[in-house]
Design an enzyme around this catalytic site. Structure first.
Site, PDB file in Angstrom:
ATOM      1  N   GLY A 122     -56.414  53.837  65.712  1.00 58.44           N
ATOM      2  CA  GLY A 122     -56.936  53.926  66.964  1.00 58.44           C
ATOM      3  C   GLY A 122     -56.295  54.349  68.027  1.00 58.44           C
ATOM      4  N   SER A 123     -55.037  55.004  68.023  1.00 51.46           N
ATOM      5  CA  SER A 123     -54.230  55.122  69.238  1.00 51.46           C
ATOM      6  C   SER A 123     -54.946  56.101  70.236  1.00 51.46           C
ATOM      7  CB  SER A 123     -52.879  55.560  68.930  1.00 51.46           C
ATOM      8  OG  SER A 123     -52.819  56.810  68.679  1.00 51.46           O
ATOM      9  N   ASN A 124     -55.759  57.125  69.655  1.00 54.28           N
ATOM     10  CA  ASN A 124     -56.377  57.923  70.541  1.00 54.28           C
ATOM     11  C   ASN A 124     -57.733  57.110  71.191  1.00 54.28           C
ATOM     12  OD1 ASN A 124     -55.616  60.997  70.474  1.00 54.28           O
ATOM     13  ND2 ASN A 124     -55.424  60.432  68.473  1.00 54.28           N
TER      14      ASN A 124
ATOM     15  N   LYS B  34     -74.379  60.378  51.074  1.00 50.96           N
ATOM     16  CA  LYS B  34     -73.480  60.613  52.312  1.00 50.96           C
ATOM     17  C   LYS B  34     -74.460  61.102  53.364  1.00 50.96           C
ATOM     18  CE  LYS B  34     -69.292  61.693  50.080  1.00 50.96           C
ATOM     19  NZ  LYS B  34     -68.410  62.635  49.404  1.00 50.96           N
TER      20      LYS B  34
ATOM     21  N   MET C  10     -61.775  59.315  59.063  1.00 51.93           N
ATOM     22  CA  MET C  10     -60.974  59.964  57.934  1.00 51.93           C
ATOM     23  C   MET C  10     -62.470  60.363  57.034  1.00 51.93           C
ATOM     24  SD  MET C  10     -57.919  60.029  58.535  1.00 51.93           S
ATOM     25  CE  MET C  10     -57.414  60.572  57.271  1.00 51.93           C
ATOM     26  N   ARG C  11     -63.494  60.694  57.520  1.00 46.63           N
ATOM     27  CA  ARG C  11     -64.419  61.594  56.553  1.00 46.63           C
ATOM     28  C   ARG C  11     -64.949  62.770  57.279  1.00 46.63           C
ATOM     29  NH1 ARG C  11     -66.365  57.716  53.355  1.00 46.63           N
ATOM     30  NH2 ARG C  11     -65.397  55.542  53.677  1.00 46.63           N
TER      31      ARG C  11
ATOM     32  N   ASN D  33     -63.600  66.427  68.000  1.00 44.23           N
ATOM     33  CA  ASN D  33     -62.359  65.851  67.088  1.00 44.23           C
ATOM     34  C   ASN D  33     -61.260  66.217  67.449  1.00 44.23           C
ATOM     35  OD1 ASN D  33     -61.362  64.633  64.617  1.00 44.23           O
ATOM     36  ND2 ASN D  33     -61.068  66.684  63.650  1.00 44.23           N
TER      37      ASN D  33
ATOM     38  N   HIS E  94     -57.255  67.239  66.319  1.00 40.10           N
ATOM     39  CA  HIS E  94     -56.436  67.521  64.958  1.00 40.10           C
ATOM     40  C   HIS E  94     -54.856  67.606  65.203  1.00 40.10           C
ATOM     41  CE1 HIS E  94     -55.710  69.001  60.876  1.00 40.10           C
ATOM     42  NE2 HIS E  94     -55.177  70.113  61.543  1.00 40.10           N
TER      43      HIS E  94
HETATM   44  C1  GRF Z   1     -54.412  61.640  64.778  1.00 34.69           C
HETATM   45  O1  GRF Z   1     -52.945  62.120  64.584  1.00 34.69           O
HETATM   46  C2  GRF Z   1     -55.425  62.506  64.875  1.00 34.69           C
HETATM   47  O2  GRF Z   1     -55.044  63.801  65.405  1.00 34.69           O
HETATM   48  C3  GRF Z   1     -55.860  62.642  63.527  1.00 34.69           C
HETATM   49  O3  GRF Z   1     -55.761  61.388  63.032  1.00 34.69           O
HETATM   50  C4  GRF Z   1     -54.747  60.541  63.678  1.00 34.69           C
HETATM   51  C5  GRF Z   1     -55.552  59.446  64.329  1.00 34.69           C
HETATM   52  O4  GRF Z   1     -54.446  58.656  64.799  1.00 34.69           O
HETATM   53  N1  GRF Z   1     -57.188  63.061  63.646  1.00 34.69           N
HETATM   54  P1  GRF Z   1     -54.936  57.305  65.774  1.00 34.69           P
HETATM   55  O5  GRF Z   1     -55.952  56.385  64.888  1.00 34.69           O
HETATM   56  O6  GRF Z   1     -55.825  58.028  67.013  1.00 34.69           O
HETATM   57  O7  GRF Z   1     -53.916  56.403  66.181  1.00 34.69           O
END
Ligand code: GRF
Length: 218
Positions: A14-16, A67, A92-93, A109, A111
């Site tokens: 969850g760094s984002n 799902k 991750m889904r 999202n 990427h």
């Molecule tokens: C990031 O690299 C994002 O681009 C990808 O998954 C990773 C998530 O990292 N979709 P974080 O959990 O936000 O640290």
């Protein structure tokens, strides 16, 4: 005007998510992070939510009959809280139709590559293995494909000959943390318009600048 409510979906560290929290706390983003939903009871994102007093739900697919039902359930939790923008931050889904239809062009999202190159898992490794000189990251709206929705913002990040998947991921991540809050800000200010595949951002001026990597020899 009512503050936009965000629902964040994350599966891991969850760094984002944190960069969005920080952007709200610094005042850069005038939005409310209403809810974190995770499919992983051990996600570090939960610790971040707790620390910042953000409601979180662990919703795992196992308790749903399919799902589609799973994503219907997620959509319901988000709608119940009047969420106006869903932010996938390392979720991750592959998001299914019931959620996409409930939030049409309201799911973003991030990427870790310059789409449409290197979609799917391990975008940084794919780019590094391929030998590109420039990679980066992309924030896009989510459609039913794998990283195929309309592109909102991208950052270019140079790739070094010495790079490993880890070093490139780290360099790209810094730019992820920069551009995701920007995309959310543009959305929250009503400045994003989607026309087919193309996203138009109101009030920006194209400046034509580019970068060259490797640098030209002297
Ligand atoms: C990031 O690299 C994002 O681009 C990808 O998954 C990773 C998530 O990292 N979709 P974080 O959990 O936000 O640290």
């Amino acid at each position: 005007m009512k503050r936009l409510k965000l629902g964040v979906l994350a599966s891991g560290r969850g760094s984002n998510f944190q960069s969005i929290i920080d952007s709200v706390e610094s005042g850069y983003l005038n939005v409310e992070i209403r809810l974190l939903i995770t499919d992983n009871p051990n996600a570090f994102a939960i610790e971040r939510a707790k620390k910042h007093g953000i409601e979180y739900l662990v919703i795992t697919p196992g308790t749903f009959s399919s799902k589609d039902e799973y994503f219907k359930g997620i959509a319901m939790e988000l709608k119940n809280r009047e969420v106006g923008l869903v932010v996938l931050a390392g979720f991750m889904r592959i998001v299914r139709k019931p959620l996409i239809d409930a939030f049409s062009n309201k799911i973003m999202n991030i990427h870790p590559a310059i789409l449409p190159s290197f979609p799917g898992l391990h975008g940084q490794k794919q780019a590094n293995d391929y030998g590109v000189k420039i990679s980066g990251c992309t924030v896009h709206f989510v459609d039913e494909g794998m990283d195929t929705g309309p592109i909102i913002i991208q950052a270019a990040v140079p790739v070094s000959e010495e790079d490993t998947e880890d070093t490139l991921s780290e360099r790209i991540l810094k730019y992820e943390h920069r551009i995701y809050p920007v995309a959310i800000k543009l959305f929250s200010e009503g400045r994003i318009e989607v026309a087919g595949r193309k996203v138009k951002i109101k009030g920006t001026v194209f400046n034509g600048e580019g970068i060259i990597n490797p640098p030209l020899p002297g």
